[in-house]
Design a protein around this motif. Structure first.
Motif, PDB file in Angstrom:
ATOM      1  N   SER A 176       0.934  -1.172   0.216  1.00 28.39           N
ATOM      2  CA  SER A 176      -0.040   0.083  -0.057  1.00 28.39           C
ATOM      3  C   SER A 176       0.818   1.159   0.103  1.00 28.39           C
ATOM      4  O   SER A 176       0.574   2.280  -0.864  1.00 28.39           O
ATOM      5  N   CYS A 177       1.901   1.345   0.686  1.00 29.69           N
ATOM      6  CA  CYS A 177       2.654   2.355   0.788  1.00 29.69           C
ATOM      7  C   CYS A 177       3.445   2.550  -0.469  1.00 29.69           C
ATOM      8  O   CYS A 177       3.759   3.647  -1.106  1.00 29.69           O
ATOM      9  N   VAL A 178       3.876   1.512  -1.015  1.00 26.84           N
ATOM     10  CA  VAL A 178       4.586   1.588  -2.457  1.00 26.84           C
ATOM     11  C   VAL A 178       3.523   2.196  -3.407  1.00 26.84           C
ATOM     12  O   VAL A 178       3.826   3.114  -4.280  1.00 26.84           O
ATOM     13  N   MET A 179       2.051   1.718  -3.543  1.00 22.38           N
ATOM     14  CA  MET A 179       1.111   2.280  -4.343  1.00 22.38           C
ATOM     15  C   MET A 179       1.123   3.670  -4.054  1.00 22.38           C
ATOM     16  O   MET A 179       0.868   4.450  -5.067  1.00 22.38           O
ATOM     17  N   VAL A 180       0.881   4.144  -3.007  1.00 23.03           N
ATOM     18  CA  VAL A 180       0.745   5.509  -2.630  1.00 23.03           C
ATOM     19  C   VAL A 180       1.790   6.474  -3.160  1.00 23.03           C
ATOM     20  O   VAL A 180       1.568   7.584  -3.717  1.00 23.03           O
ATOM     21  N   PHE A 181       2.980   6.019  -2.812  1.00 24.60           N
ATOM     22  CA  PHE A 181       4.306   6.780  -3.107  1.00 24.60           C
ATOM     23  C   PHE A 181       4.256   6.710  -4.885  1.00 24.60           C
ATOM     24  O   PHE A 181       4.781   8.106  -5.162  1.00 24.60           O
ATOM     25  N   SER A 182       4.157   5.502  -5.362  1.00 26.51           N
ATOM     26  CA  SER A 182       4.156   5.790  -6.970  1.00 26.51           C
ATOM     27  C   SER A 182       3.045   6.668  -7.353  1.00 26.51           C
ATOM     28  O   SER A 182       3.224   7.220  -8.632  1.00 26.51           O
ATOM     29  N   SER A 183       1.643   6.570  -6.581  1.00 26.61           N
ATOM     30  CA  SER A 183       0.582   7.483  -7.250  1.00 26.61           C
ATOM     31  C   SER A 183       1.158   9.023  -6.827  1.00 26.61           C
ATOM     32  O   SER A 183       1.022  10.090  -8.023  1.00 26.61           O
ATOM     33  N   LEU A 184       1.785   9.385  -5.919  1.00 28.33           N
ATOM     34  CA  LEU A 184       2.458  10.948  -5.674  1.00 28.33           C
ATOM     35  C   LEU A 184       3.085  11.199  -6.610  1.00 28.33           C
ATOM     36  O   LEU A 184       3.422  12.306  -7.345  1.00 28.33           O
ATOM     37  N   VAL A 185       4.342  10.286  -6.795  1.00 28.46           N
ATOM     38  CA  VAL A 185       5.278  10.463  -8.012  1.00 28.46           C
ATOM     39  C   VAL A 185       4.742  10.579  -9.206  1.00 28.46           C
ATOM     40  O   VAL A 185       5.017  11.599  -9.901  1.00 28.46           O
ATOM     41  N   GLN A 186       3.679   9.843  -9.575  1.00 31.21           N
ATOM     42  CA  GLN A 186       3.037  10.109 -11.016  1.00 31.21           C
ATOM     43  C   GLN A 186       2.341  11.584 -11.005  1.00 31.21           C
ATOM     44  O   GLN A 186       2.483  12.261 -12.003  1.00 31.21           O
ATOM     45  N   VAL A 187       1.649  11.824  -9.969  1.00 27.68           N
ATOM     46  CA  VAL A 187       0.876  12.982  -9.994  1.00 27.68           C
ATOM     47  C   VAL A 187       1.699  14.310 -10.024  1.00 27.68           C
ATOM     48  O   VAL A 187       1.879  15.105 -10.864  1.00 27.68           O
ATOM     49  N   PHE A 188       3.123  13.944  -9.273  1.00 28.23           N
ATOM     50  CA  PHE A 188       4.064  15.295  -9.355  1.00 28.23           C
ATOM     51  C   PHE A 188       4.810  15.173 -10.810  1.00 28.23           C
ATOM     52  O   PHE A 188       5.001  16.360 -11.257  1.00 28.23           O
ATOM     53  N   ILE A 189       5.027  14.100 -11.300  1.00 29.41           N
ATOM     54  CA  ILE A 189       5.553  14.267 -12.804  1.00 29.41           C
ATOM     55  C   ILE A 189       4.678  14.844 -13.802  1.00 29.41           C
ATOM     56  O   ILE A 189       5.011  15.469 -14.570  1.00 29.41           O
ATOM     57  N   ILE A 190       3.480  14.403 -13.583  1.00 29.48           N
ATOM     58  CA  ILE A 190       2.218  14.707 -14.430  1.00 29.48           C
ATOM     59  C   ILE A 190       2.072  16.182 -14.338  1.00 29.48           C
ATOM     60  O   ILE A 190       2.172  17.134 -15.356  1.00 29.48           O
TER      61      ILE A 190
END
Length: 195
Positions: A176-190
């Motif tokens: 769950s932490c990896v998924m939340v972190f990857s979601s935040l990274v994707q939002v930041f990159i976009i």
């Protein structure tokens, strides 16, 4: 299994013995004595006589006078219940229930007389009983060991299940932490690409 063996050994022992059974209930009125006689036809037989006061208004005891044929056995007692085993000679055996000391209480008494036509030596009964008790004790030890083994297996399985539960919880949180972190990274990159 052992209780079945004990039952079989007792039945085998009893099948070698033929017996006559006299069982009855009688009301002994206050101030009265009731006597019963049993005719014994064999020269020497084993007799077991038992009695018990089932109901009474006040005291539950009764005076018993038991006499074997030809005075081979004699008992006088005042109790609520009793069992007497003896060898009786040929002749008439008498059993008297005396309630003459009571002025108002009638008593209902259950009486049972077993007459064994073949006397089994007590040593034979004791040997069979000892053998049965030993086999029951061995079976109980085996059952106790089996229970300990099953308890150990159950404890092992419970420990494995608890470890699996903790492992699934830990890796679930990590996932769950990896998924939340990857979601935040994707939002930041976009967001960076759109600026």
């Amino acid at each position: 299994i052992c209780s079945m063996r004990l039952l079989v050994s007792i039945l085998a022992l009893l099948s070698s013995v033929t017996c006559t059974l006299h069982r009855f209930k009688t009301i002994v009125e206050a101030g009265q004595t009731d006597c019963f006689t049993v005719d014994i036809k064999q020269v020497s037989v084993g007799v077991t006589a038992s009695y018990m006061v089932i109901s009474a208004d006040t005291s539950h005891d009764i005076h018993l006078d038991l006499r074997g044929a030809q005075s081979s056995y004699q008992v006088k007692e005042r109790k609520q219940r009793g069992i007497h085993t003896f060898n009786a000679a040929q002749g008439e055996m008498s059993l008297c229930l005396d309630n003459s000391y009571s002025f108002s209480a009638d008593k209902l008494v259950a009486v049972s007389i077993h007459i064994n036509d073949d006397i089994v030596p007590l040593s034979q009964i004791a040997d069979k009983t000892t053998q049965s008790a030993n086999s029951i004790q061995r079976a109980l030890k085996l059952a106790q060991n089996e229970l300990y083994d099953r308890a150990n297996v159950e404890r092992k399985h419970r420990t494995v299940a608890e470890n699996n539960f903790e492992s699934v919880n830990f890796w679930g949180i990590v996932n769950s932490c990896v998924m939340v972190f990857s979601s935040l990274v994707q939002v930041f990159i976009i967001c960076r690409l759109l600026k």
